[in-house]
Motif scaffolding. Structure first.
Motif, PDB file in Angstrom:
ATOM      1  N   LYS A 165      11.604   9.180  -0.579  1.00  0.00           N
ATOM      2  CA  LYS A 165      10.661  10.305  -0.688  1.00  0.00           C
ATOM      3  C   LYS A 165       9.259   9.861  -1.083  1.00  0.00           C
ATOM      4  N   PHE A 166       9.117   8.615  -1.594  1.00  0.00           N
ATOM      5  CA  PHE A 166       7.806   8.126  -2.015  1.00  0.00           C
ATOM      6  C   PHE A 166       7.083   7.353  -0.904  1.00  0.00           C
ATOM      7  N   MET A 167       7.736   7.190   0.248  1.00  0.00           N
ATOM      8  CA  MET A 167       7.158   6.394   1.315  1.00  0.00           C
ATOM      9  C   MET A 167       7.153   7.174   2.620  1.00  0.00           C
TER      10      MET A 167
ATOM     11  N   GLY B  50       0.810  -1.231   0.000  1.00  0.00           N
ATOM     12  CA  GLY B  50       0.000   0.000   0.000  1.00  0.00           C
ATOM     13  C   GLY B  50       0.824   1.253   0.000  1.00  0.00           C
ATOM     14  N   CYS B  51       2.124   1.147  -0.307  1.00  0.00           N
ATOM     15  CA  CYS B  51       2.998   2.325  -0.212  1.00  0.00           C
ATOM     16  C   CYS B  51       2.815   3.243  -1.419  1.00  0.00           C
TER      17      CYS B  51
ATOM     18  N   GLU C   2       6.272   3.512   6.874  1.00  0.00           N
ATOM     19  CA  GLU C   2       6.453   2.480   5.835  1.00  0.00           C
ATOM     20  C   GLU C   2       7.918   2.098   5.690  1.00  0.00           C
ATOM     21  N   LEU C   3       8.805   3.092   5.767  1.00  0.00           N
ATOM     22  CA  LEU C   3      10.240   2.811   5.673  1.00  0.00           C
ATOM     23  C   LEU C   3      10.713   1.989   6.865  1.00  0.00           C
TER      24      LEU C   3
END
Length: 598
Positions: free
Chosen positions: A377-379, A313-314, A383-384
């Motif tokens: 930068k997208f997560m 779902g990221c 999430e990371l």
């Protein structure tokens, strides 16, 4: 001027002598490795396949004429020497077995003179392989190659004796066979007696050894020459040798048991290494999931980790896009490599692209716990953190991810794992890790042929519980096949064979054969199945690969007497070559010339 051996008989090889022989008169023969003139004495290192022996030439023992002859000795002259074994006076050479003795010569004959060789006849030379292969007869004089070929001979002898003691019969099968369409390309041999018809050299003795089981021979083996017209690699040759075997009234455990004991004997006798039995087993699916390879190297960790659930779902489209297309996201943790320079990481990305990746995502965990990443930068931070936890990431680690179809992800990360192991010097040639890989897929889909093809061969028995899927879902059928893997190299493979004619016919149908085409190619085998065939199974080793690993070499060319190079040519004999038009006419063969543009 070369002299004859008349009246002389060699009493021993050079390195067979020791201090026990002091005082004995001996006759030795071999090649001059090196000659040293110290004024009143001449010393020669004499070499044969057993090793080196120092010869001491003294004028008062030889006489002027023979001493003058000794003065003219050069490297690679072939000589015969008669003399007495004595203790060395000038100090012991601990680098060779005969370092405590020498032979004081009383007779010398030069059996053959030699030109200066194009490279030194020494161990571990840096001469280009092309030059060594052009003069292979000289290359084979080098002690390291001689040790390899002596080891190969011992392995073959021990194998024959072990299998004979286990009740196997050594039976030769034909070299001139019928060509079959499955597998690698055949080497074809034209028939003069049957114009327009061709034999094929055997890719393996597969069908004949199954027929021998039909004939009641129970246990067969052969050190079989095999031929495949395929692209070459370091561990491949167009002609090679298999330790080939087939057994009746057995299951997987029986085949594995006898082969584990064979390997145990070989490694103990040759290398004095104890192999612990039983050898570890792993299914094909587990091997792919953990190592990205069906021949995993177990000498180091860095296993694959499926993170698909964590990133589903990221906000990183590369990850979610792969999952939406039925693929997966997996990663490997290069422990302690978080400080790898960006230039090296970029080289790893390029390496991954060579194996089908569109890219390679990375995340470096700094020593202070912060991240440096190509996709952070997208997560979100949560999430990371979840991704790092799933990868068991610690400060100082480098995490690398591939996202694509499973086949691509396995291929990329499986090869990347090995590349990192090479770079980090994790591959210890003195460590031997064996593994049985079992339950291979029965089929793999060929994009080129737009059909399923047999992963091993069409005579492999499917898992009985998967037989019902043969017609409906062939991609899910598992085979009763097994490979023996050593340090990331497949050294042998085999399977339980199909012995029921109805299942064999279903197998051919699943592979796209009509009943007529199956009988045209394999009718003799299918007819044999009508006359009572026992359950049977087999396995074949690549002898060359096994010797390569036991000798700690990187290429099978270093354990084969006269190997071919990458284009399947022989640099020494210049084969393959043109033949006379008369020979072609007798075979009803015409050659069509084409130019490069065509």
């Amino acid at each position: 001027m070369a002299e004859s051996m008349r009246g002389l008989k060699r009493t021993c090889r050079c390195a067979e002598l020791s201090e026990k022989n002091i005082g004995q008169e001996v006759t030795v023969m071999g090649w001059v490795q090196k000659a040293r003139n110290t004024g009143g004495l001449i010393f020669v290192d004499l070499r044969d396949r057993s090793g080196l022996l120092q010869i001491n030439f003294q004028e008062d023992k030889l006489g002027q004429e023979l001493f003058d002859k000794a003065y003219k000795l050069r490297s690679e002259f072939v000589i015969a020497v008669v003399g007495t074994v004595v203790a060395r006076e000038g100090g012991i050479n601990k680098n060779i077995p005969t370092g405590a003795i020498e032979v004081v010569a009383t007779q010398l004959r030069v059996l053959s003179e030699a030109q200066t060789p194009p490279f030194p006849i020494e161990e571990d030379i840096k001469t280009k392989e092309e030059l060594r292969l052009k003069y292979r007869y000289l290359d084979l004089r080098r002690p390291d190659l001689q040790r390899n070929l002596i080891m190969r001979s011992r392995i073959a002898t021990l194998t024959r004796q072990f299998l004979a003691d286990e009740g196997f019969l050594e039976i030769e099968t034909p070299m001139l066979n019928k060509s079959t369409p499955e597998g690698a390309r055949d080497y074809l041999v034209p028939s003069r007696v049957h114009p327009g018809c061709f034999y094929a050299l055997p890719q393996s003795p597969q069908l004949f050894k199954q027929l021998l089981m039909c004939s009641g021979y129970d246990r067969y083996f052969q050190l079989a020459r095999c031929f495949r017209d395929e692209d070459l690699r370091a561990d491949r040759q167009p002609e090679f040798t298999q330790i080939d075997m087939e057994l009746s009234f057995v299951d997987e455990d029986d085949v594995m048991d006898v082969n584990e004991r064979l390997l145990q004997k070989l490694f103990k006798e040759i290398l004095d290494i104890d192999i612990e039995l039983p050898i570890q087993r792993m299914t094909w699916q587990e091997a792919m999931d953990r190592f990205g390879s069906d021949k995993p190297d177990l000498r180091f960790g860095m296993e694959l980790n499926d993170v698909s659930d964590v990133v589903k779902g990221c906000g990183f489209g590369v990850f979610t896009g792969a999952l939406e297309n039925g693929g997966s996201v997996r990663g490997i943790n290069a422990k302690g490599q978080g400080g790898m320079p960006r230039k090296k990481i970029d080289a790893l990305v390029k390496f991954a692209k060579d194996f089908g990746a569109k890219g390679l995502a990375y995340l470096c965990i700094n020593e202070d716990g912060t991240y440096k990443s190509s996709f952070a930068k997208f997560m979100t931070e949560d999430e990371l953190h979840a991704l790092v936890d799933k990868m068991d990431g610690q400060p100082g680690d480098l995490l690398l991810f591939a996202a694509d179809r499973n086949k691509v992800v396995y291929d990329v990360l499986g090869n990347l794992r090995l590349e990192l192991a090479r770079q980090l010097d994790l591959l210890d040639k003195n460590e031997y890790r064996f593994l049985w890989v079992t339950e291979f897929p029965q089929f793999e889909y060929s994009e080129e042929e737009q059909r399923y093809v047999a992963m091993h061969h069409p005579f492999t028995m499917p898992m009985e519980e998967d037989l019902e899927l043969l017609e409906t879902e062939p991609g899910k059928v598992r085979a009763r096949a097994y490979d023996i893997v050593l340090n990331g190299t497949e050294i042998g493979g085999g399977s339980i064979r199909i012995h029921q004619d109805d299942i064999q016919e279903r197998m051919f149908e699943a592979l796209g054969f009509t009943k007529e085409s199956a009988y045209e190619q394999f009718g003799f085998l299918m007819n044999a199945f009508k006359y009572g065939v026992p359950p049977h199974a087999g396995l074949a080793y690549g002898l060359d690969r096994l010797v390569m690993l036991m000798a700690k070499e990187d290429s099978i060319r270093d354990v084969i007497a006269f190997p071919k190079v990458k284009d399947a040519s022989c640099l020494m004999t210049e084969a393959p070559s043109r033949v006379d038009d008369k020979q072609l006419e007798e075979l009803c063969i015409g050659i069509t010339e084409t130019n490069d543009e065509e």
